[in-house]
Design a protein around this motif. Structure first.
Motif, PDB file in Angstrom:
ATOM      1  N   VAL A 147       9.393  35.890  -6.201  1.00 32.63           N
ATOM      2  CA  VAL A 147       9.019  36.533  -4.935  1.00 32.63           C
ATOM      3  C   VAL A 147       7.506  36.457  -4.729  1.00 32.63           C
ATOM      4  N   THR A 148       6.753  36.776  -5.777  1.00 35.68           N
ATOM      5  CA  THR A 148       5.290  36.746  -5.691  1.00 35.68           C
ATOM      6  C   THR A 148       4.795  35.348  -5.343  1.00 35.68           C
ATOM      7  N   LEU A 149       5.344  34.355  -6.007  1.00 33.49           N
ATOM      8  CA  LEU A 149       4.935  32.969  -5.736  1.00 33.49           C
ATOM      9  C   LEU A 149       5.257  32.577  -4.299  1.00 33.49           C
ATOM     10  N   GLU A 150       6.415  32.979  -3.793  1.00 30.54           N
ATOM     11  CA  GLU A 150       6.788  32.660  -2.416  1.00 30.54           C
ATOM     12  C   GLU A 150       5.789  33.252  -1.421  1.00 30.54           C
ATOM     13  N   LEU A 151       5.286  34.441  -1.715  1.00 30.48           N
ATOM     14  CA  LEU A 151       4.321  35.060  -0.806  1.00 30.48           C
ATOM     15  C   LEU A 151       2.983  34.323  -0.835  1.00 30.48           C
ATOM     16  N   PRO A 173      10.030  43.350 -18.872  1.00 30.41           N
ATOM     17  CA  PRO A 173      10.705  42.341 -18.055  1.00 30.41           C
ATOM     18  C   PRO A 173      11.634  41.424 -18.849  1.00 30.41           C
ATOM     19  N   LEU A 174      12.745  41.061 -18.217  1.00 29.87           N
ATOM     20  CA  LEU A 174      13.528  39.905 -18.645  1.00 29.87           C
ATOM     21  C   LEU A 174      12.878  38.676 -18.021  1.00 29.87           C
ATOM     22  N   THR A 175      12.580  37.691 -18.844  1.00 30.71           N
ATOM     23  CA  THR A 175      11.907  36.483 -18.362  1.00 30.71           C
ATOM     24  C   THR A 175      12.758  35.245 -18.578  1.00 30.71           C
ATOM     25  N   HIS A 176      13.424  35.182 -19.715  1.00 26.69           N
ATOM     26  CA  HIS A 176      14.224  34.011 -20.076  1.00 26.69           C
ATOM     27  C   HIS A 176      15.533  34.504 -20.689  1.00 26.69           C
ATOM     28  N   LYS A 177      16.667  34.063 -20.135  1.00 25.39           N
ATOM     29  CA  LYS A 177      17.958  34.626 -20.526  1.00 25.39           C
ATOM     30  C   LYS A 177      18.461  34.153 -21.886  1.00 25.39           C
ATOM     31  N   TYR A 313       7.638  30.118 -12.799  1.00 24.85           N
ATOM     32  CA  TYR A 313       6.932  30.821 -11.726  1.00 24.85           C
ATOM     33  C   TYR A 313       5.677  31.506 -12.270  1.00 24.85           C
ATOM     34  N   HIS A 314       5.789  32.082 -13.474  1.00 25.49           N
ATOM     35  CA  HIS A 314       4.579  32.615 -14.124  1.00 25.49           C
ATOM     36  C   HIS A 314       3.539  31.513 -14.292  1.00 25.49           C
ATOM     37  N   LYS A 315       3.988  30.355 -14.706  1.00 22.33           N
ATOM     38  CA  LYS A 315       3.076  29.234 -14.943  1.00 22.33           C
ATOM     39  C   LYS A 315       2.371  28.829 -13.650  1.00 22.33           C
ATOM     40  N   LYS A 316       3.127  28.707 -12.562  1.00 27.28           N
ATOM     41  CA  LYS A 316       2.525  28.326 -11.279  1.00 27.28           C
ATOM     42  C   LYS A 316       1.564  29.397 -10.783  1.00 27.28           C
ATOM     43  N   LEU A 317       1.924  30.663 -10.997  1.00 28.66           N
ATOM     44  CA  LEU A 317       1.038  31.748 -10.566  1.00 28.66           C
ATOM     45  C   LEU A 317      -0.261  31.764 -11.357  1.00 28.66           C
ATOM     46  N   SER A 318      -0.241  31.213 -12.570  1.00 38.45           N
ATOM     47  CA  SER A 318      -1.449  31.211 -13.390  1.00 38.45           C
ATOM     48  C   SER A 318      -2.525  30.286 -12.827  1.00 38.45           C
ATOM     49  N   TYR A 319      -2.208  29.535 -11.790  1.00 41.54           N
ATOM     50  CA  TYR A 319      -3.201  28.691 -11.115  1.00 41.54           C
ATOM     51  C   TYR A 319      -3.563  29.250  -9.743  1.00 41.54           C
ATOM     52  N   LYS A 320      -3.139  30.474  -9.457  1.00 40.04           N
ATOM     53  CA  LYS A 320      -3.491  31.128  -8.205  1.00 40.04           C
ATOM     54  C   LYS A 320      -4.577  32.182  -8.436  1.00 40.04           C
TER      55      LYS A 320
END
Length: 418
Positions: A147-151, A173-177, A313-320
């Motif tokens: 959701v955060t990345l989409e915004l 958080p659950l991150t990886h199932k 998504y965490h990884k992509k956000l780390s470049y924002k």
């Protein structure tokens, strides 16, 4: 993007920019069990989503008790999925109330929560330029980064309105199932729930897979059987709490606060006060088990578990230009801090502030460390003595930690993009 995620995002935007014109909103002046008028703005309502508004989503809005026009906005999503927001508000110590009782659960009283998170708030149109954080707990750790990345990407596309998205906050958080469930055996060893022999045997024979027992050989299966025997009567929500078997009809696992909340929430007067539409619910329950996730659960008719991992998504956000706060209770075995440490390490971020304690009233409240790269930062904190719902077990430590983190951020309402 999954249609349910689109619904959630649409809900977020509509809440922020249009709820003031909604004909179904209600301003709540008082609540059954609370003496007098409420000392802050409290609103409930429905938002219709979809072309024909066929989905009606109920929301709670609490305005900040400090400075609503300058404080950050927190869009908080309950866990589960399927967890009731009332549990978050009353039981997990996020909301502005504590629910109490004098003699038995029938005598309910509401008191103001001194550690309430509406020293933050959920947004309205006048707050559209306020710093915005997406927050959630437990299973919603799968959803919040997406959701955060989409915004962020919506701002980059030029979507309107431009939202002043600053980052996200995750609790247990659950991150990886696979990895998060798999990390339980290492956590059990760290906490002396299993012996060195059991742990080393599992490492030697299970090839790093402590979840999929069907593929285990004899020696691995023997090790995991020993692990399960040692932890079968441990409360995963908080390993220090007494164990209660929810599958045993002879045991009553509902604590008094949940019994009280159930009685209060199912009161006709309460539902009328909250502007609950008649006929929309038969009985309020703290959790919708139809959509609540368990390991290996298949999709239901109303919910798709189609995000296996939120790590990308965490990884992509780390470049924002993004700030993240990740909080774990060090006595939580549901999604142990061990797994959280592992995926954070996999982001390959430089350490800006090494592991150190934070203090509350002169005592160690927990430990934290900060990673940073360019305009991105991630703070990881463990709260000492807390279980899965961290603010429930340690409300003061949680609010001190979160307020300190928020106050360390610098905001610009004119710079809402990457």
């Amino acid at each position: 993007m999954d249609s349910k995620l689109k619904t959630l995002l649409y809900f977020l935007v509509i809440i922020i920019i249009q709820s003031y014109i909604s004909h179904s909103k209600s301003i709540i002046k008082g609540l059954p069990g609370y003496p007098g008028d409420l000392p802050f703005k409290f609103e409930t309502g429905y938002i219709g989503v979809g072309i024909k508004e066929e989905v009606q989503l109920f929301y709670y809005f609490f305005e900040s008790t400090r400075n609503p026009t300058q404080d950050p906005l927190i869009f908080y999503i309950p866990g589960g999925p399927g967890g009731s927001a009332l549990v978050t508000i009353f039981h997990e110590n996020i909301g502005p109330f504590n629910i109490t009782w004098d003699i038995g659960v029938d005598n309910t009283n509401l008191k103001l929560n001194p550690n309430a998170w509406n020293q933050f708030l959920i947004g309205h149109p006048k707050f559209v330029k306020s710093p915005l954080y997406i927050a959630g707990i437990s299973y919603i750790g799968i959803v919040v980064p997406k959701v955060t990345l989409e915004l962020y990407e919506g701002n980059e596309r030029g979507d309107r309105p431009t939202l002043n998205i600053q980052g996200y906050i995750l609790i247990s958080p659950l991150t990886h199932k696979f990895h998060d469930f798999n990390s339980r055996i290492e956590y059990a060893h760290r906490m002396a729930l299993i012996s060195d022999h059991i742990y080393k045997s599992a490492i030697a024979h299970c090839q790093g897979n402590y979840v999929n027992l069907d593929s285990a050989d004899f020696f691995c299966a023997h090790s995991l059987k020993s692990y399960e025997e040692c932890t079968s009567h441990i409360s995963f929500s908080n390993i220090l709490e007494p164990f209660c078997d929810e599958n045993d009809p002879a045991q009553d696992c509902d604590i008094d606060v949940k019994k009280t909340l159930t009685k209060w929430a199912n009161s006709a007067v309460v539902q009328q006060t909250l502007n609950i539409r008649k006929g929309t619910i038969e009985k309020w329950e703290s959790r919708n088990n139809t959509i609540h996730y368990r390991l290996g659960k298949n999709d239901t008719f109303c919910y798709s578990y189609d995000i296996f991992s939120s790590f990308l998504y965490h990884k992509k956000l780390s470049y924002k230009k993004c700030q993240a706060l990740i909080i774990s209770g060090d006595h939580d075995m549901t999604f142990p801090y061990v797994g959280v440490e592992q995926w954070i390490s996999s982001l390959d971020l430089p350490v800006e502030v090494p592991w150190k304690p934070f203090f509350v009233d002169g005592q160690v409240g927990g430990y934290e460390m900060k990673y940073a790269r360019s305009e991105y930062s991630l703070t990881f904190a463990t709260v000492k003595g807390a279980g899965h719902a961290v603010p429930q077990y340690k409300p003061k430590e949680s609010i001190v930690l979160t307020q300190k983190w928020l106050s360390s951020q610098t905001y610009s309402s004119d710079d809402c993009t990457e």
